[in-house]
Motif scaffolding. Structure first.
Motif, PDB file in Angstrom:
ATOM      1  N   LYS A   1       0.872  -1.140   0.201  1.00  0.00           N
ATOM      2  CA  LYS A   1       0.009  -0.004   0.035  1.00  0.00           C
ATOM      3  C   LYS A   1       0.723   0.986   0.081  1.00  0.00           C
ATOM      4  CE  LYS A   1      -1.982  -1.229   3.698  1.00  0.00           C
ATOM      5  NZ  LYS A   1      -1.237  -2.590   4.008  1.00  0.00           N
TER       6      LYS A   1
ATOM      7  N   ASP B   1       9.599  -4.999   3.891  1.00  0.00           N
ATOM      8  CA  ASP B   1       8.996  -6.110   3.644  1.00  0.00           C
ATOM      9  C   ASP B   1       8.681  -6.820   4.829  1.00  0.00           C
ATOM     10  OD1 ASP B   1       8.195  -8.204   2.261  1.00  0.00           O
ATOM     11  OD2 ASP B   1      10.164  -8.812   1.519  1.00  0.00           O
ATOM     12  N   TYR B   2       7.906  -6.489   5.924  1.00  0.00           N
ATOM     13  CA  TYR B   2       7.537  -6.848   6.740  1.00  0.00           C
ATOM     14  C   TYR B   2       6.009  -6.221   7.119  1.00  0.00           C
ATOM     15  CZ  TYR B   2       9.824  -2.504   8.405  1.00  0.00           C
ATOM     16  OH  TYR B   2      10.270  -1.294   8.573  1.00  0.00           O
TER      17      TYR B   2
ATOM     18  N   THR C   1       4.517  -1.778   8.829  1.00  0.00           N
ATOM     19  CA  THR C   1       5.413  -0.929   8.604  1.00  0.00           C
ATOM     20  C   THR C   1       4.848   0.464   8.836  1.00  0.00           C
ATOM     21  OG1 THR C   1       6.295  -2.237   6.979  1.00  0.00           O
ATOM     22  CG2 THR C   1       7.000   0.127   6.904  1.00  0.00           C
ATOM     23  N   THR C   2       3.519   0.782   8.132  1.00  0.00           N
ATOM     24  CA  THR C   2       2.816   1.984   8.446  1.00  0.00           C
ATOM     25  C   THR C   2       1.727   1.620   9.708  1.00  0.00           C
ATOM     26  OG1 THR C   2       2.650   2.006   6.044  1.00  0.00           O
ATOM     27  CG2 THR C   2       1.424   3.669   7.370  1.00  0.00           C
TER      28      THR C   2
ATOM     29  N   ARG D   1      -2.048  -8.745  -2.428  1.00  0.00           N
ATOM     30  CA  ARG D   1      -0.715  -9.336  -3.142  1.00  0.00           C
ATOM     31  C   ARG D   1      -0.687 -10.490  -3.756  1.00  0.00           C
ATOM     32  NH1 ARG D   1       4.795  -8.869   0.479  1.00  0.00           N
ATOM     33  NH2 ARG D   1       6.047 -10.460  -0.930  1.00  0.00           N
TER      34      ARG D   1
ATOM     35  N   ARG E   1       2.122  -6.053  -6.732  1.00  0.00           N
ATOM     36  CA  ARG E   1       3.415  -6.696  -6.854  1.00  0.00           C
ATOM     37  C   ARG E   1       3.441  -7.735  -8.039  1.00  0.00           C
ATOM     38  NH1 ARG E   1       6.850  -7.454  -1.342  1.00  0.00           N
ATOM     39  NH2 ARG E   1       8.284  -8.423  -2.813  1.00  0.00           N
TER      40      ARG E   1
ATOM     41  N   GLU F   1       5.912  -9.950  -9.825  1.00  0.00           N
ATOM     42  CA  GLU F   1       6.322 -11.115  -9.442  1.00  0.00           C
ATOM     43  C   GLU F   1       5.118 -12.151  -9.603  1.00  0.00           C
ATOM     44  OE1 GLU F   1       9.011  -9.656  -5.484  1.00  0.00           O
ATOM     45  OE2 GLU F   1       6.765 -10.275  -5.310  1.00  0.00           O
TER      46      GLU F   1
END
Ligand SMILES: Nc1nc2c(ncn2[C@@H]2O[C@H](COP(=O)(O)OP(=O)(O)OP(=O)(O)O)[C@@H](O)[C@H]2O)c(=O)[nH]1
Ligand SMILES: [Mg+2]
Length: 309
Positions: free
Chosen positions: A89, A105-106, A109-110, A162, A192, A195
């Motif tokens: 996001k 990448d965990y 985060t926000t 994702r 993403r 990927e």
């Protein structure tokens, strides 16, 4: 022989315990359907109190909570980015605006909702990342109530999922939003996408077939352009360019679909909205360039309008 009304009342109480929002209203409706159909007496009273319960639940769902977080509204529309943790996001917010925001990448985060302005087709639109929505948010797990409070004032939602993560992650979040009685226009962004394997995308498409889907990778500018277009559609706004004394503004005014020349005039100045005599129109809604039209003429996206006083 119907069950005694006191037994019914006790059962109703038990069945409503721990339910809120849409879920509670659904249960109340089921209870009403099960009530014996007496027009007066204790069963009629029970029906009345259950009907009141529907209204009370709606009021509670719409209430602004004490621990609410304020996001100041800016721009022509407010669009929320919503999804499970760690789906990208913040990365989208950053890619579509000037904002510098931590990505990682965990999960989590926000920690708080983050607004950012972006210009779409010349119109400023506010995006807001709503982080941290988890199962139980409606019962305030993870500070969910305040987060849902921010979401309540948004105009529309971009759900983010994702590729490769189970659809259940987003389903959990959607369910909380549903229980909170929040229902907005929405699309699904598959994040993403660089990927993503085809079968992972198919799985998400299947799980959220009610939502229009757009694949996004922050590494692919074309996909970001596609997301912008989808967000624009989601706002339901149209652009109108104002012309005064022979020169046309570079920046369009944003108006809701179905707006009339009178709405355009009022958006310039409320006095003008009351007093003007008509307008000239160029573009899709004009029969010919510079057509003279009345107050009730409906404008279209990318019209140019000159208000005649
Ligand atoms: N390859 C690739 N990685 C991405 C993309 N978008 C985000 N990421 C990575 O995914 C990870 C999570 O991204 P964030 O933007 O922090 O995700 P978030 O949803 O804001 O996460 P929380 O704030 O923790 O809920 C980061 O390591 C990003 O660099 C993308 O389009 N492609
Ligand atoms: Mg984030």
């Amino acid at each position: 022989m119907p069950m005694p009304h006191r037994t019914f009342a006790a059962m109703a109480k038990r069945r409503l315990t721990g339910k809120e929002g849409k879920e509670r209203i659904r249960e109340v409706r089921a209870l009403i359907a099960e009530l014996p159909d007496y027009k007066s007496g204790p069963y009629a009273d029970l029906r009345k109190s259950l009907l009141d319960e529907i209204e009370d639940t709606r009021v509670r769902s719409n209430a602004v909570h004490r621990d609410s977080i304020a996001v100041r509204r800016e721009g022509a529309a407010q669009i929320a980015l919503v999804g499970p943790p760690n789906v990208g996001k913040s990365s989208i917010l950053q890619a579509l605006s000037e904002i510098q925001i931590k990505t990682g990448d965990y999960p989590f985060t926000t920690l708080r909702p983050v607004p950012a302005l972006t210009r779409i087709h010349g119109v400023l639109v506010q995006l807001v990342e709503i982080p941290g929505l988890i199962g139980g948010a409606f019962e305030d797990r993870g500070g969910g109530r305040a987060l849902l409070g921010v979401l309540r004032s948004a105009d529309a939602i971009v759900f983010c999922a994702r590729a490769g993560y189970p659809p259940a992650d987003l389903e959990t979040v959607r369910n909380e939003i549903d229980i909170a009685g929040i229902d907005k226009p929405a699309i699904l962004a598959i994040t993403r996408a660089d990927e993503a394997a085809g079968d992972e995308v198919d799985q998400l498409r299947g799980a959220f077939s009610d939502l229009e889907m757009v694949r996004v990778s922050v590494l692919d500018p074309d996909s970001l352009g596609g997301l912008r277009d989808s967000i624009w559609q989601l706002t339901g706004l149209i652009r109108v360019y104002l012309r005064t004394n022979g020169s046309t503004d570079d920046e369009p005014a944003a108006l809701p679909l179905g707006a009339t020349v009178a709405d355009v005039a009022a958006s310039v100045h409320s006095d003008l909205g009351a007093s003007f005599s008509g307008a000239r129109v160029w573009g899709p809604s004009a029969k010919f360039e510079g057509q003279k039209v009345g107050r009730e003429h409906v404008v279209q996206d990318t019209d140019t309008v000159e208000i005649l006083s």
